[in-house]
Design an enzyme around this catalytic site. Structure first.
Site, PDB file in Angstrom:
ATOM      1  N   ASP A 303       0.867  -1.165   0.000  1.00 65.75           N
ATOM      2  CA  ASP A 303       0.000   0.000   0.000  1.00 65.75           C
ATOM      3  C   ASP A 303       0.910   1.222   0.000  1.00 65.75           C
ATOM      4  OD1 ASP A 303      -2.074   1.799   0.077  1.00 65.75           O
ATOM      5  OD2 ASP A 303      -3.162   0.798   1.694  1.00 65.75           O
TER       6      ASP A 303
HETATM    7  C1  BGC Z   1      -5.051   3.350   0.014  1.00 65.06           C
HETATM    8  C2  BGC Z   1      -5.076   2.370  -1.140  1.00 65.06           C
HETATM    9  C3  BGC Z   1      -4.857   3.084  -2.428  1.00 65.06           C
HETATM   10  C4  BGC Z   1      -3.545   3.852  -2.373  1.00 65.06           C
HETATM   11  C5  BGC Z   1      -3.253   4.632  -3.625  1.00 65.06           C
HETATM   12  C6  BGC Z   1      -3.796   4.200  -0.030  1.00 65.06           C
HETATM   13  O1  BGC Z   1      -3.855   5.192   0.920  1.00 65.06           O
HETATM   14  O2  BGC Z   1      -5.112   2.667   1.234  1.00 65.06           O
HETATM   15  O3  BGC Z   1      -6.317   1.702  -1.148  1.00 65.06           O
HETATM   16  O4  BGC Z   1      -4.867   2.187  -3.498  1.00 65.06           O
HETATM   17  O5  BGC Z   1      -3.603   4.770  -1.296  1.00 65.06           O
HETATM   18  O6  BGC Z   1      -4.112   5.711  -3.761  1.00 65.06           O
END
Ligand code: BGC
Length: 889
Positions: A303
């Site tokens: 993530d």
């Molecule tokens: C979220 C993810 C997301 C990523 C990119 C993160 O903060 O938890 O679900 O894909 O950001 O935007």
């Protein structure tokens, strides 16, 4: 001492005690009369090394192409392939031009290509779950996949099964499907199959135990967590989701097993820790569960800023670091990048691991043919994402701007929005509406959106989308940029004027005004309309990506005010999950619809239901309890003390309720609820005949699956179909409609294991029937469906006693029961005899009796207690915990 402090902190935040019908308690730590939760058992996660190499099982051609490609890479190019870099997409892998590789574009999210123009915004996962419709789930996956592909995105960052929805207060539950792992697993798998069939790589996220937003990242310290967090002081580590092994397998891992079985390309590891060890550096969950036990052949990406080290994370199973730079927007410093090259050169990271990472990343790319004629990245998306162009290090292949990828997807969006709408109450034949000539519309969820069609994030901070305007989807990275929205008020006006051009449609959409002054006066002419339609939205107070249970909403007061003057009040809620509906029994509230988060066609979807163009067939994919605090058995971990703590390890979320989440809790403790899991009304009525069980195949069934080579999805024997259960379903009303017969199993309580739920969902089908029509519905039961995870054997095991079969139209509307005993049967059909008392049908609000737990049993403990065959013992240099290894390299 430190440990006891941590434990005390954990107890502080898990102080709620729930008392069951048998006097047992759960959620109260060591003083519980039920299974005692010994926090120390869950503080650590065992080291599982080395990281299993992909072998390309099931994807052999693509694996060979990937291997050939990787064999030509220099060390620097390999490091480039595993490290995100600034670019036009939310995640980018730089091009390797000399080999004709244009790089990778990764884009959010689970219900739309988020940062894009001229793209569709689909219903949220929650609405898909409420539809209980595999075909619509798959088609949504296909349509979304086409849009990602059309915009040049190679990887779509969805769908979501973490959060599963452990806590009713969870801020991102709506991005996923349902707190029931079976329902989520089925729809997660169908979504993935649909997306991949359109040629886009799907990414199952967030792996695993990502059940709350609060303290999802570390805070404090000079570099506290990448996103902000530059507060002086010790780094306070992210919350640790502490999960026992059986619950991990039967609840949180379950849908990810479906994902791998369905051919998911990527998995995103989560921000939180799991049993003390960070999600993107947890060798047990990544190497052990995902790659070894489930046989996952694709790649694990972090993530965004969930990576906390270089080679230790890679060794623990992380294959790709996103977004690459620790600061998000610049390429360096990075835990990966140049540190990967250095770690290989100094011997810390074996080149074999790096090669495996690269092959895992390239295999799905070749499998989907993304190396030939893949659409270029839409030139408009770069401006919408967060990397300044000046930070780009590589060339990205951008094509024309503003490519319109919407096609005719609005049709599916409208259909699925209606299919995911659940009719909770309908008295006096209120719905479907006929031709009311005087219609009142109330509530701030009815009109058009006043502050833009993109819900960027936290409504408290940005005040986005929260006040005036309909709530079609939630906010944050799980949202989409709408090109239009059909507000309920406009759709209602069109509908009413289509049959009566002289009709009245009067409205008041300012909640404060309604509550202060009532509906008569300035808002509408003082005669009660024929029907008053009240539109409510709720948005959670947890996390930054909100939309679940709103604790202090004013919607209830709006309903009470309208209903006081209007004897025919219909309530429609748009929300991201659990609500309480204190007005449910108000006699003037004649109908209630839970319309979830239906996407851009929100107004049309609801008009279709209200006027009966579509007969509602949605069912609740979660429980609506009576009171907000009925959900507190699985609360979000948070407290004033925790917010001020200087103990780096203080944030501990003990999943003490184990398997008993959502309806499993309410059933086990025999609690009355407002509307149970699986519940939903129709404009027609259905009946169900007796259930019959048939053995598929013949021969003696073994308790454990045969030893097989692991394939994607785990031991293939787990997917063997062993039984079918058939019921006949009839439409006994006067209009056509669809319903969802549901199959629950009462699995035996294994000796020396934690509580088994009273019943668990193991089958559902959406069936459409004309009036008077009947159809036989057959549910297939796989070996996994009838097994439990044995923490001692480290295996799925079929219990030795009988299995209760309960089929009906909701978890508490059981129409027919029987039993079968797999280990006793050798061939032929199972018995069709009625089951004993524990499985008797119970009506909504009364619950089913629960088995008496074996008192005093101390629980099966954490991973550390039961070393399985995959445990690798020489763990010396492989940290499996948070802490010093997270230091930058
Ligand atoms: C979220 C993810 C997301 C990523 C990119 C993160 O903060 O938890 O679900 O894909 O950001 O935007």
């Amino acid at each position: 001492m430190a440990n006891s402090l941590h434990f005390a902190a954990a107890l502080l935040v898990a102080a709620t005690t729930v008392t069951g019908q048998n006097g047992s308690t759960i959620g109260s730590g060591p003083s519980a009369a039920g299974p005692t939760w010994n926090h120390a058992d869950f503080e650590s996660s065992p080291p599982i090394y080395p990281s299993p190499n992909a072998t390309g099982l099931g994807w052999s051609d693509a694996f060979q192409q990937a291997s050939a490609f990787v064999s030509q890479l220099t060390l620097e190019e390999k490091a480039r392939l595993v490290t995100g870099t600034p670019g036009p997409c939310v995640g980018n892998i730089g091009a390797i031009e000399r080999l004709g590789f244009n790089g990778l574009c990764l884009q959010d999210g689970p219900l739309a290509i988020r940062e894009a123009t001229y793209a569709s915004v689909f219903p949220a996962g929650l609405s898909v779950a409420a539809s209980w419709d595999r075909d619509l789930a798959r088609q949504r996956g296909v349509d979304m996949g086409q849009e990602f592909r059309g915009k040049g995105a190679h990887v779509a960052l969805g769908p979501v099964a973490g959060p599963l929805g452990r806590s009713g207060y969870g801020g991102r539950n709506w991005e996923g499907f349902s707190p029931d792992p079976f329902l989520t697993g089925e729809l997660f798998g169908m979504t993935i199959e649909g997306m991949e069939s359109a040629g886009v790589q799907s990414c199952a996220k967030h792996f695993i135990g990502n059940e709350q937003e609060t303290q999802r990242n570390p805070s404090g310290g000079p570099n506290g967590g990448g996103v902000g967090g530059a507060v002086e002081g010790p780094i306070i580590q992210a919350v640790s989701s502490n999960i026992d092994d059986r619950t991990m397998h039967e609840a949180y891992l379950w849908p990810f097993q479906n994902a791998v079985h369905s051919g998911v390309s990527a998995v995103m590891c989560s921000y939180n820790r799991i049993n003390g060890s960070y999600g993107c550096q947890n060798s047990k969950t990544l190497n052990g569960l995902l790659k070894d036990e489930l046989g996952f052949q694709g790649f694990v990406m972090s993530d965004w800023a969930a990576t906390h080290s270089g080679w230790p994370a890679a060794e623990a199973g992380l294959d790709m670091d996103m977004p690459g730079g620790i600061s998000f927007v610049t390429a360096s410093p990075s835990f990966f990048g140049g540190n990967i090259t250095a770690s290989v050169n100094n011997g810390s990271l074996p080149i074999e691991r790096l090669d495996d990472m690269c092959r895992r990343i390239m295999t799905p790319y070749f499998r989907l043919g993304q190396n030939t004629n893949y659409p270029p990245i839409d030139a408009a998306v770069g401006g919408l994402n967060f990397f300044p162009v000046t930070n780009y290090l590589y060339n990205f292949t951008e094509g024309p701007a503003n490519v319109d990828v919407r096609d005719d997807h609005a049709e599916l969006i409208r259909e699925l929005g209606a299919a995911g709408t659940v009719l909770l109450k309908n008295i006096n034949n209120t719905l479907p509406l006929k031709t009311p000539a005087n219609v009142g519309v109330f509530g701030n969820d009815a009109p058009d959106i006043s502050i833009g069609l993109y819900f960027g994030g936290d409504p408290d901070v940005l005040n986005v989308g929260y006040d005036q305007g309909v709530l079609p989807v939630g906010g944050g990275s799980g949202t989409g940029r709408m090109t239009y929205v059909v507000p309920p008020l406009e759709a209602i006006k069109s509908k009413v004027f289509s049959y009566n051009s002289k009709a009245l449609v009067q409205y008041g959409t300012n909640n404060t005004e309604i509550i202060s002054n009532g509906i008569f006066g300035p808002l509408i002419y003082p005669t009660p309309p024929d029907v008053c339609l009240v539109f409510l939205k709720t948005w959670s107070t947890e996390g930054y990506d909100r939309s679940s249970l709103e604790v202090d909403w004013d919607g209830s007061a709006v309903v009470e005010t309208v209903a006081a003057s209007c004897p025919n009040t219909v309530v429609v809620t748009h929300s991201g999950g659990l609500n309480v509906l204190p007005f449910a029994n108000n006699p003037n509230v004649t109908a209630i619809l839970a319309a979830h988060l239906p996407g851009q066609e929100v107004g049309n979807s609801i008009v279709d239901i209200l006027w009966g163009a579509v007969n509602p067939s949605g069912k609740l994919p979660y429980t609506i309890a009576l009171n907000e605090n009925d959900y507190s058995f699985a609360d979000i971990t948070n407290s004033t003390a925790l917010l001020k703590t200087t103990d780096p390890n203080a944030w501990q979320s003990d999943f003490e309720e184990r398997l008993l989440i959502d309806y499993r809790h309410f059933d086990y403790f025999n609690e009355t609820v407002q509307y149970e899991f699986g519940y939903g009304l129709s404009y027609t009525t259905f009946s169900m005949g007796s259930a019959s069980v048939a053995r598929v195949g013949s021969g003696t069934i073994s308790a454990a699956p045969a030893n097989n080579t692991i394939a994607p999805g785990g031991n293939p024997a787990l997917w063997d179909m062993l039984y079918t259960v058939s019921v006949s379903v009839s439409n006994t009303g006067s209009v056509a409609g669809a319903t969802v017969p549901q199959l629950y199993l009462g699995l035996p309580q294994p000796a020396n294991e934690d509580y088994t739920p009273v019943k668990v969902l193991r089958g559902f089908e959406k069936v459409t029937l004309q009036p008077g029509e009947s159809q036989t519905v057959t549910f297939s039961l796989t070996r996994r469906d009838i097994s439990y995870w044995d923490t001692f054997a480290q295996q799925w095991i079929i219990g030795s006693s009988s299995i209760g079969v309960l089929a009906g139209f909701s978890s508490r509307d059981i129409q027919t029961t029987t039993t079968f005993t797999p280990l006793a049967s050798s061939s032929g059909s199972g018995s069709g005899s009625p089951s004993p008392a524990p499985y008797s049908s119970s009506s909504r609000g009364s619950g089913s009796p629960s088995p008496t737990p074996s008192s005093g049993y101390g629980g099966a403990g954490g991973y550390d207690d039961h070393a399985g065959p995959w445990h690798w013992s020489s763990s010396e240099n492989h940290p499996s915990h948070w802490g010093p290894p997270a230091a930058k390299q």
